[in-house]
Every structure is written in structure tokens, then in C-alpha cells.
Design an enzyme around this catalytic site. Structure first.
Site, mmCIF file in Angstrom:
data_model
loop_
_atom_site.group_PDB
_atom_site.id
_atom_site.type_symbol
_atom_site.label_atom_id
_atom_site.label_comp_id
_atom_site.label_asym_id
_atom_site.label_seq_id
_atom_site.Cartn_x
_atom_site.Cartn_y
_atom_site.Cartn_z
ATOM 1 N N GLU A 181 -2.521 -30.542 -19.460
ATOM 2 C CA GLU A 181 -1.753 -29.190 -19.406
ATOM 3 C C GLU A 181 -0.115 -29.439 -18.869
ATOM 4 O OE1 GLU A 181 -3.906 -26.210 -17.021
ATOM 5 O OE2 GLU A 181 -2.466 -24.769 -17.231
ATOM 6 N N ASN A 195 -4.150 -22.147 -17.760
ATOM 7 C CA ASN A 195 -3.415 -21.075 -17.293
ATOM 8 C C ASN A 195 -2.130 -20.904 -17.748
ATOM 9 O OD1 ASN A 195 -5.897 -20.481 -15.918
ATOM 10 N ND2 ASN A 195 -4.934 -21.101 -13.705
ATOM 11 N N ASN A 254 -7.321 -18.908 -22.918
ATOM 12 C CA ASN A 254 -7.896 -19.455 -21.822
ATOM 13 C C ASN A 254 -8.275 -18.645 -20.683
ATOM 14 O OD1 ASN A 254 -8.071 -22.189 -20.330
ATOM 15 N ND2 ASN A 254 -6.859 -21.135 -18.829
ATOM 16 N N GLU A 255 -9.430 -18.747 -20.182
ATOM 17 C CA GLU A 255 -10.075 -17.944 -19.341
ATOM 18 C C GLU A 255 -9.663 -16.682 -19.175
ATOM 19 O OE1 GLU A 255 -9.256 -20.152 -15.588
ATOM 20 O OE2 GLU A 255 -10.753 -21.918 -16.222
ATOM 21 N N TYR A 265 -15.895 -26.245 -12.022
ATOM 22 C CA TYR A 265 -15.186 -27.370 -11.261
ATOM 23 C C TYR A 265 -16.003 -27.581 -9.856
ATOM 24 C CZ TYR A 265 -11.032 -27.523 -14.028
ATOM 25 O OH TYR A 265 -10.051 -27.523 -14.812
ATOM 26 N N GLU A 272 -13.368 -27.500 -19.877
ATOM 27 C CA GLU A 272 -12.738 -27.989 -18.454
ATOM 28 C C GLU A 272 -13.844 -28.166 -17.507
ATOM 29 O OE1 GLU A 272 -9.563 -25.636 -16.605
ATOM 30 O OE2 GLU A 272 -8.780 -25.117 -18.485
ATOM 31 N N GLN A 298 -8.319 -33.076 -15.448
ATOM 32 C CA GLN A 298 -7.502 -33.356 -16.735
ATOM 33 C C GLN A 298 -7.411 -34.784 -16.918
ATOM 34 O OE1 GLN A 298 -3.952 -30.699 -16.791
ATOM 35 N NE2 GLN A 298 -5.233 -29.097 -16.246
HETATM 36 O O1 AHR Z 1 -7.150 -27.353 -14.846
HETATM 37 C C1 AHR Z 1 -6.538 -26.596 -14.015
HETATM 38 C C2 AHR Z 1 -6.691 -25.431 -14.126
HETATM 39 O O2 AHR Z 1 -8.089 -24.764 -14.074
HETATM 40 C C3 AHR Z 1 -6.571 -24.633 -15.677
HETATM 41 O O3 AHR Z 1 -5.112 -24.233 -16.013
HETATM 42 C C4 AHR Z 1 -7.282 -23.485 -15.698
HETATM 43 O O4 AHR Z 1 -7.813 -22.884 -16.988
HETATM 44 C C5 AHR Z 1 -8.587 -23.696 -14.739
HETATM 45 O O5 AHR Z 1 -8.561 -22.350 -13.837
#
Ligand code: AHR
Length: 502
Positions: free
Chosen positions: A26, A71, A171-172, A243, A291, A351
Site C-alpha cells: 500500500e 485505506n 476497500n473495506e 488482523y 488482508e 503487507q
Molecule cells: O493494512 C493496513 C490497513 O488495514 C489497510 O489500509 C486497511 O484496508 C486495513 O484496515
């Protein structure tokens, strides 16, 4: 402690899509600038790409890299990153409170992918922009020539089309933090109309619609149901993100969270089936888990930039320094994707460089492997082929984050050529070693090629530029196949790759 496992050559769960070993870059922090791109670095090539980073990326053989966000993409004008560098605008990135001079854009990223032995998976801005910018972007990238946008790409120096097949529709979009956040109905309609337009351009594109940002979102899993109601027959995959964190400093609880990932995938598989049945559709939408990773070590430090008004260039953001405990967690996550290979066809570790990443760099200095580089490397190298239905009978534990969690977390993969069988195994027990006994049925003549192991006396041990091999794998002996049974003693808190030749 003992665990018995049975695997049979023909009891398969699913073919594994190689794309579950994909990754993500990103425009965030130092992922691009001083990560993959640093003109003037001693290893940089004529295009400014760091050779040391390319070598580390090539080694993990990651098939796709998602770009440019995240994001970031939800307020990104892709046109800012094309044409002569001196004409490109410097913009304020609202997602990460950073300045970006757009020295790297889509064309440079595609060039980097070729050098790094990977392929681009591009995300479209459906936050601040919409269908029109999306269709122009795809035409710019993929049309051979003879139209406004494709001729512009040719004029910019890229005569051949990039032929990008994977496109993320935003995205999201369920997240209130997202620029241009939408309700599921608003997003579903926009995503569907965008998908229809892109298909008019090229029916063979693979389109990925946004699912939930995580399974704790208040809109989960109704979000997926509503979005798929709008888009089921025009998309190929639904995207999920998750995450992991050990803010509680509870190792067993932390490692139990991989089971939550399994339930998340199972729930969304159910939602997909429900909408498919409701629509009497023949289409099989699958999951793009684009992700995932451990993310918490840097959160406190990041507040200074994210809550301030400094707008730095290439700041140190989301630079999680991973420890040995995270190796066990990442090993468990990858095992989950292998066991769910029937539904998860793409997954991206988030990432790749510097930003919550397996690879770290110093500006002007070295690049090195974080602890989590290794489980990703081994899964990518040896986890291709067919996921087998390994039946595990072993001890379990209860934790604050789930009960009946197996101490032995295992996946088994038969190689595509049928000449190898690999077990990826985590012993989650804090103090006890585990006697593994795996009955190998239909695998006559199997022999141990290598047992790779990661252990460390300190769960908090990390790799740094000064000490890059503090947490590293080693090859161990003692694992054997006897009378068709694999036998191994797995130390407490260990990550293992047991490779057999057939
Ligand atoms: O990977 C970091 C961020 O986590 C990304 O930009 C977003 O899509 C997610 O919230």
C-alpha cells in the site's frame, strides 16, 4: 502429550489455489518509498527499485501483490501516478496523514512486479470516486491501444497492456474510517454497476467485492448478505480481512484466535451458499482473504502521526517488529487457509515490506527477514498442491478466546506432482513437547526429506538489522517414518515443517 493423526492419499479437502500465498503493498508509511523504491540506495536498479528487497520477495514466490491500498485507495486518483514524474502532483493522503509525491504509480508498480516475479492485483477507488474513474483505469491498464486511455499509456512508455486480471472493487467499504464509507445497499449497488461496466470491457476479469473488515464489525455478517444480494452474479470473490493481536499478553488465548478465523470463513461460506441458493445461481463466489496478519506492536507509536497534523513523507508507520510468538500465530493462520482451501482462493499477507510486513528495510541500509517471513516462505514453497483431510486426535485447551482449542495445529499438503507430502505443524503447548504419530495411508515408501523447526527460549525475541538471524529456522533430526507411520517429537511452542518424499 500425544496426538494421533490419520492422512490418506485420496482423502482430499481441496486443491489449493496458489494465490493464497499472495501479498499486499500500500502507499502507506515506508512500504513503497524506501521499501521497494529507493533511488540512490546501493542496491537500487536503474528504475530505483531496491535489489535487496526484490531478492527477498522473489524467494517467497508470492503470486500476486495487491496495490495501491488499503485505506489509501479510497481517496486515490490513479491518474496522479502516471505520466512524467515532474508533472505528478504531491497529494495529502487522508488515510495515513502522509504526503505522497506519486513517484510510484501503476506503471512502475507493474514493472516492479515483473522484476519481483509476481503479478499485480489492483484496487479501485469506490470511496471518493466511482464507475467512471474505474472503467478508465481498467482501459488505461489493459487495452492494447487505439483508444484515449490506452494510447495515453503507450505515450507514457508502456506499449504493451498490463493485462491485470484481478480487480478489487474498493476497500473495506463497511468501515466508518473509510473515505467514502457506504451502507451495504449503497455499496452493493455501486459495486454491481461498476462490475457490470468492467465486464462490458472484458468478461474475463476476476472481480472482488468488499466483505467485512473483520468479524467484530457491527454489520457483520449481514453486510456480506446484502452486498452479495446486489452483486452475486457479477463478481467472483468476496473480500475478508482480519488482523491478530496479543494485547492481553496471553499466549494461549492469542494462538486460539486462529480458530476465530476458521469460524469467520465458515460463516461467510454459509452466507455465500445462502445467497447462491436464493438466487438459484450456478455461480460459485469464493473468498479473497486479501488482508491478514498480526498487527498491534506499532499501534501506540503510530498515534503521533495519525492523530497529528504533520503530513510527513515516507513516515515510519505500522512498523510492527514481529517476535517469535508471532511465528506460531502466522503458522496457525496459514494452516487455516490450507484447511479452508475449498472456499479461500486468494489470501494476501498484509503487507509485504516495512508496513506490518515480513520484510524490513533501513533507508540507505540493509533489508532483513522478520520472524514471520519464515512460516510464509515455507507455506508458499511447500504448501502447493492438494490439502488433505488430516484427522487429528489430540489434547485441547480452553482459553479466553475459545474452548477446545487443539494444542496440535496441523495441515497436510500433497504436492501437485504427487511426489511430496508436507506437514505444517504448530505445538501450542507452553511447556510440554508433543509426540506426533501420523498414520500415512496410501503413501507407501514415504521417507523424511527434512524437518525444519523454529523454537526460541524467548517468545518476545525479534530480528533486527543488527541481529537479523536471532529467530531463524533450523533443520532437526529424529523424525522418522516407521511401518507407514510418521513419528516426531515436537518441542513446546514450536513451528515445524516436515517434508516427506513419496
Ligand atoms: O493494512 C493496513 C490497513 O488495514 C489497510 O489500509 C486497511 O484496508 C486495513 O484496515
Amino acid at each position: 502429550m500425544k496426538a494421533n493423526v490419520i492422512v490418506h492419499k485420496d482423502f482430499a479437502l481441496s486443491a489449493i489455489d496458489d494465490r493464497i500465498y499472495s501479498s499486499f503493498l500500500e502507499h502507506l508509511g515506508r512500504a513503497i518509498y524506501t521499501g521497494i523504491y529507493e533511488p540512490g540506495h546501493p542496491t537500487a536498479d536503474a528504475d530505483g527499485f531496491r535489489g535487496d528487497v526484490i531478492d527477498l520477495v522473489r524467494a517467497i514466490n508470492t503470486p500476486y501483490v495487491r496495490y495501491p491500498g488499503g485505506n489509501f485507495v479510497s481517496a486515490y486518483n490513479w491518474e496522479d501516478g502516471i505520466g512524467p514524474r515532474e508533472d505528478r502532483p504531491t497529494r495529502l493522503d487522508l488515510a495515513w496523514k502522509t504526503r505522497d509525491n506519486n513517484a510510484v504509480g501503476v506503471n512502475e508498480f507493474v514493472d516492479w512486479c515483473k522484476k519481483a516475479g509476481t503479478n499485480p492485483m489492483l484496487a479501485i477507488n469506490l470511496g471518493s470516486r466511482g464507475l467512471d474513474a474505474a472503467r478508465n483505469f481498467v482501459e488505461y491498464c489493459n487495452h492494447p491501444g487505439g483508444s484515449y486511455w490506452s494510447d495515453l499509456r503507450r505515450k507514457h512508455g508502456w506499449a504493451d497492456p498490463h493485462n491485470v486480471k484481478l480487480w478489487c472493487l474498493g476497500n473495506e467499504m463497511d468501515g466508518p474510517w473509510q473515505v467514502g464509507h457506504k451502507t451495504a445497499d449503497e455499496y452493493g449497488r455501486l459495486a454491481n454497476e461498476t462490475a457490470k461496466a468492467l465486464r462490458l470491457f472484458d468478461r474475463s476479469l476476476e472481480l472482488i467485492v468488499c466483505g467485512s473488515s473483520n468479524s467484530d464489525m457491527p454489520t457483520y455478517p449481514q453486510w456480506e448478505a446484502t452486498v452479495l444480494e446486489h452483486t452475486y452474479d457479477s463478481v467472483d470473490h468476496i473480500s475478508l480481512h482480519m488482523y491478530f493481536a496479543n494485547v492481553e499478553h496471553d499466549t494461549l488465548g492469542y494462538l486460539a484466535k486462529a480458530e476465530k478465523l476458521d469460524r469467520y470463513i465458515g460463516t461467510i461460506a454459509g452466507v455465500i451458499d445462502f445467497i447462491k441458493a436464493k438466487k438459484r445461481s450456478k455461480r460459485n463466489v469464493t473468498i479473497s482473504f486479501d488482508e491478514w496478519n498480526v498487527w498491534y506492536h506499532s499501534r501506540e507509536a503510530d498515534k503521533k502521526i495519525l492523530e497529528g497534523d504533520v503530513w510527513p513523507d515516507e513516515p515510519h508507520l505500522l512498523e510492527d517488529i514481529y517476535n517469535f510468538e508471532d511465528v506460531l500465530q502466522v503458522g496457525g493462520i496459514l494452516n487455516t487457509f490450507i484447511r479452508r482451501a475449498d472456499r479461500v482462493k486468494i489470501a494476501c499477507i498484509a503487507q509485504l515490506v516495512n508496513v506490518i510486513a515480513p520484510i524490513m528495510t533501513e533507508k540507505g541500509g540493509p533489508a532483513w527477514k522478520q520472524t514471520i517471513y519464515y512460516p510464509f516462505l515455507y507455506a508458499s514453497l511447500y504448501g502447493r498442491g492438494t490439502a488433505l483431510n488430516a484427522v487429528v486426535d489430540g489434547p485441547t485447551y480452553d482459553s479466553a478466546f475459545g474452548d477446545d482449542i487443539p494444542y496440535l495445529d496441523l495441515s497436510a499438503v500433497r504436492s501437485t506432482a504427487g511426489d511430496a507430502l508436507t506437514f505444517f505443524v504448530v505445538n501450542r503447548h507452553l511447556t510440554d513437547s508433543l509426540d506426533l504419530s501420523a498414520s500415512l495411508q496410501g503413501f507407501a515408501g514415504a521417507r523424511v526429506v527434512e524437518h525444519i523447526q523454529m523454537t526460541h527460549p524467548d517468545l518476545r525475541a525479534v530480528n533486527t538489522a543488527a541481529n537479523p538471524d536471532n529467530v531463524a529456522p533450523k533443520t532437526v533430526s529424529g523424525t522418522i517414518v516407521e511401518d507407514g507411520t510418521l513419528k516426531s517429537k515436537l518441542p513446546p511452542l514450536s513451528y515445524n515443517v516436515i517434508r516427506l518424499a513419496l
